[in-house]
Design a protein around this motif. Structure first.
Motif, PDB file in Angstrom:
ATOM      1  N   PRO A   2     -17.282 152.632  -6.474  1.00  0.00           N
ATOM      2  CA  PRO A   2     -17.128 152.802  -5.033  1.00  0.00           C
ATOM      3  C   PRO A   2     -18.041 151.849  -4.268  1.00  0.00           C
ATOM      4  CG  PRO A   2     -18.387 154.614  -5.958  1.00  0.00           C
ATOM      5  CD  PRO A   2     -17.900 153.786  -7.109  1.00  0.00           C
ATOM      6  N   ALA A   3     -17.630 151.491  -3.068  1.00  0.00           N
ATOM      7  CA  ALA A   3     -18.417 150.577  -2.236  1.00  0.00           C
ATOM      8  C   ALA A   3     -19.611 151.272  -1.593  1.00  0.00           C
ATOM      9  CB  ALA A   3     -17.538 149.946  -1.166  1.00  0.00           C
ATOM     10  N   THR A   4     -19.467 152.587  -1.353  1.00  0.00           N
ATOM     11  CA  THR A   4     -20.556 153.332  -0.713  1.00  0.00           C
ATOM     12  C   THR A   4     -20.753 154.674  -1.419  1.00  0.00           C
ATOM     13  OG1 THR A   4     -19.087 154.381   0.891  1.00  0.00           O
ATOM     14  CG2 THR A   4     -20.121 152.304   1.557  1.00  0.00           C
ATOM     15  N   VAL A   5     -21.947 155.207  -1.271  1.00  0.00           N
ATOM     16  CA  VAL A   5     -22.283 156.552  -1.722  1.00  0.00           C
ATOM     17  C   VAL A   5     -23.044 157.202  -0.580  1.00  0.00           C
ATOM     18  CG1 VAL A   5     -23.635 157.916  -3.357  1.00  0.00           C
ATOM     19  CG2 VAL A   5     -22.386 155.916  -4.163  1.00  0.00           C
ATOM     20  N   GLY A   7     -22.412 157.172   2.415  1.00  0.00           N
ATOM     21  CA  GLY A   7     -22.452 156.255   3.543  1.00  0.00           C
ATOM     22  C   GLY A   7     -23.340 155.036   3.339  1.00  0.00           C
ATOM     23  N   LEU A   8     -24.007 154.947   2.201  1.00  0.00           N
ATOM     24  CA  LEU A   8     -24.874 153.797   1.902  1.00  0.00           C
ATOM     25  C   LEU A   8     -24.161 152.848   0.956  1.00  0.00           C
ATOM     26  CD1 LEU A   8     -28.189 155.715   1.175  1.00  0.00           C
ATOM     27  CD2 LEU A   8     -27.615 154.448   3.249  1.00  0.00           C
ATOM     28  N   PRO A   9     -24.367 151.549   1.113  1.00  0.00           N
ATOM     29  CA  PRO A   9     -23.782 150.615   0.145  1.00  0.00           C
ATOM     30  C   PRO A   9     -24.324 150.898  -1.262  1.00  0.00           C
ATOM     31  CG  PRO A   9     -24.722 149.435   2.021  1.00  0.00           C
ATOM     32  CD  PRO A   9     -25.123 150.865   2.158  1.00  0.00           C
ATOM     33  N   VAL A  10     -23.484 150.824  -2.255  1.00  0.00           N
ATOM     34  CA  VAL A  10     -23.878 151.105  -3.641  1.00  0.00           C
ATOM     35  C   VAL A  10     -24.844 150.041  -4.166  1.00  0.00           C
ATOM     36  CG1 VAL A  10     -22.999 151.240  -6.008  1.00  0.00           C
ATOM     37  CG2 VAL A  10     -21.809 152.412  -4.174  1.00  0.00           C
ATOM     38  N   HIS A  11     -24.676 148.803  -3.743  1.00  0.00           N
ATOM     39  CA  HIS A  11     -25.470 147.713  -4.311  1.00  0.00           C
ATOM     40  C   HIS A  11     -26.976 147.943  -4.244  1.00  0.00           C
ATOM     41  CE1 HIS A  11     -26.406 143.795  -5.835  1.00  0.00           C
ATOM     42  NE2 HIS A  11     -27.078 143.489  -4.734  1.00  0.00           N
ATOM     43  N   PRO A  12     -27.551 148.290  -3.094  1.00  0.00           N
ATOM     44  CA  PRO A  12     -29.002 148.509  -3.088  1.00  0.00           C
ATOM     45  C   PRO A  12     -29.428 149.665  -3.997  1.00  0.00           C
ATOM     46  CG  PRO A  12     -28.173 148.397  -0.845  1.00  0.00           C
ATOM     47  CD  PRO A  12     -26.989 148.382  -1.752  1.00  0.00           C
ATOM     48  N   SER A  62     -21.311 143.479  -9.765  1.00  0.00           N
ATOM     49  CA  SER A  62     -20.023 143.957  -9.254  1.00  0.00           C
ATOM     50  C   SER A  62     -20.192 144.620  -7.887  1.00  0.00           C
ATOM     51  CB  SER A  62     -19.415 144.942 -10.244  1.00  0.00           C
ATOM     52  OG  SER A  62     -18.251 145.517  -9.732  1.00  0.00           O
ATOM     53  N   SER A  63     -21.199 145.471  -7.766  1.00  0.00           N
ATOM     54  CA  SER A  63     -21.421 146.116  -6.472  1.00  0.00           C
ATOM     55  C   SER A  63     -21.877 145.102  -5.427  1.00  0.00           C
ATOM     56  CB  SER A  63     -22.437 147.252  -6.593  1.00  0.00           C
ATOM     57  OG  SER A  63     -23.712 146.762  -6.952  1.00  0.00           O
ATOM     58  N   GLY A  64     -22.590 144.068  -5.864  1.00  0.00           N
ATOM     59  CA  GLY A  64     -23.004 143.012  -4.943  1.00  0.00           C
ATOM     60  C   GLY A  64     -21.831 142.199  -4.438  1.00  0.00           C
ATOM     61  N   GLU A  65     -20.855 141.951  -5.315  1.00  0.00           N
ATOM     62  CA  GLU A  65     -19.663 141.225  -4.883  1.00  0.00           C
ATOM     63  C   GLU A  65     -18.886 142.037  -3.850  1.00  0.00           C
ATOM     64  OE1 GLU A  65     -17.789 140.478  -8.628  1.00  0.00           O
ATOM     65  OE2 GLU A  65     -19.118 138.780  -9.075  1.00  0.00           O
ATOM     66  N   GLY A  66     -18.851 143.355  -4.048  1.00  0.00           N
ATOM     67  CA  GLY A  66     -18.194 144.213  -3.061  1.00  0.00           C
ATOM     68  C   GLY A  66     -18.912 144.190  -1.719  1.00  0.00           C
TER      69      GLY A  66
END
Length: 162
Positions: A2-5, A7-12, A62-66
């Motif tokens: 998922p792109a968010t968890v 409401g926060l971006p997953v990447h960080p 992968s999460s960073g690319e999103g």
């Protein structure tokens, strides 16, 4: 992924796993390579942690690319993404060198007597582990710095028009 968890971006969130595990395994790899007693006791554990670290790297990229698709394009983001794409080969090299150390130790313990080649292979793998640990550590710092710069480069600067 998922792109968010919440409401926060997953990447960080995911990247903190990489930021914690990869420097830890780089340091642990140095200890295993340079200290024979630690090699005998900890090498399989360090290899296991390195495996977790290696799995976490593609999750972070992968999460960073999103996230990259959702933020404004900039040279700083581009540089960060480029550096991050190069981390997995460093971690894979570290994993491979540690795997050789663990495999030779395992084989040597099961053989009637340690084979003559075991010491030479262990020394070569230890040297490669030192190099891979150093390179991996440097690459993680470069990636982290570029990511922080891309995120925070304009914070604290005065805004024009006031």
């Amino acid at each position: 992924m998922p792109a968010t968890v919440w409401g926060l971006p997953v990447h960080p969130l995911v990247v903190h796993l990489v930021v914690f595990l990869i420097p830890l395994v780089a340091l642990a790899g140095l200890v295993v390579a340079l200290w024979p007693r630690a090699r005998r006791v900890a090498a399989p554990w360090v290899l296991g942690l390195t495996t977790l670290g290696a799995v976490s790297v593609p999750m972070a990229t992968s999460s960073g690319e999103g996230l990259e698709k959702r933020v404004p394009h900039s040279a700083l983001v581009e540089k960060h993404a480029e550096l991050a794409d190069g981390l997995l080969p460093f971690v894979a090299g570290l994993w491979l060198a540690l795997a050789v150390i663990v495999a030779v130790a395992w084989y040597s313990r099961r053989a009637a007597s340690a084979p003559r080649w075991a010491t030479a292979v262990t020394v070569v793998a230890a040297v490669l582990t030192v190099g891979a640990s150093a390179a991996t550590g440097v690459q993680v710092v470069r990636i982290g710095h570029s990511g922080a710069k891309a995120t925070w480069h304009d914070v604290g600067q005065e805004r024009s028009g006031r």
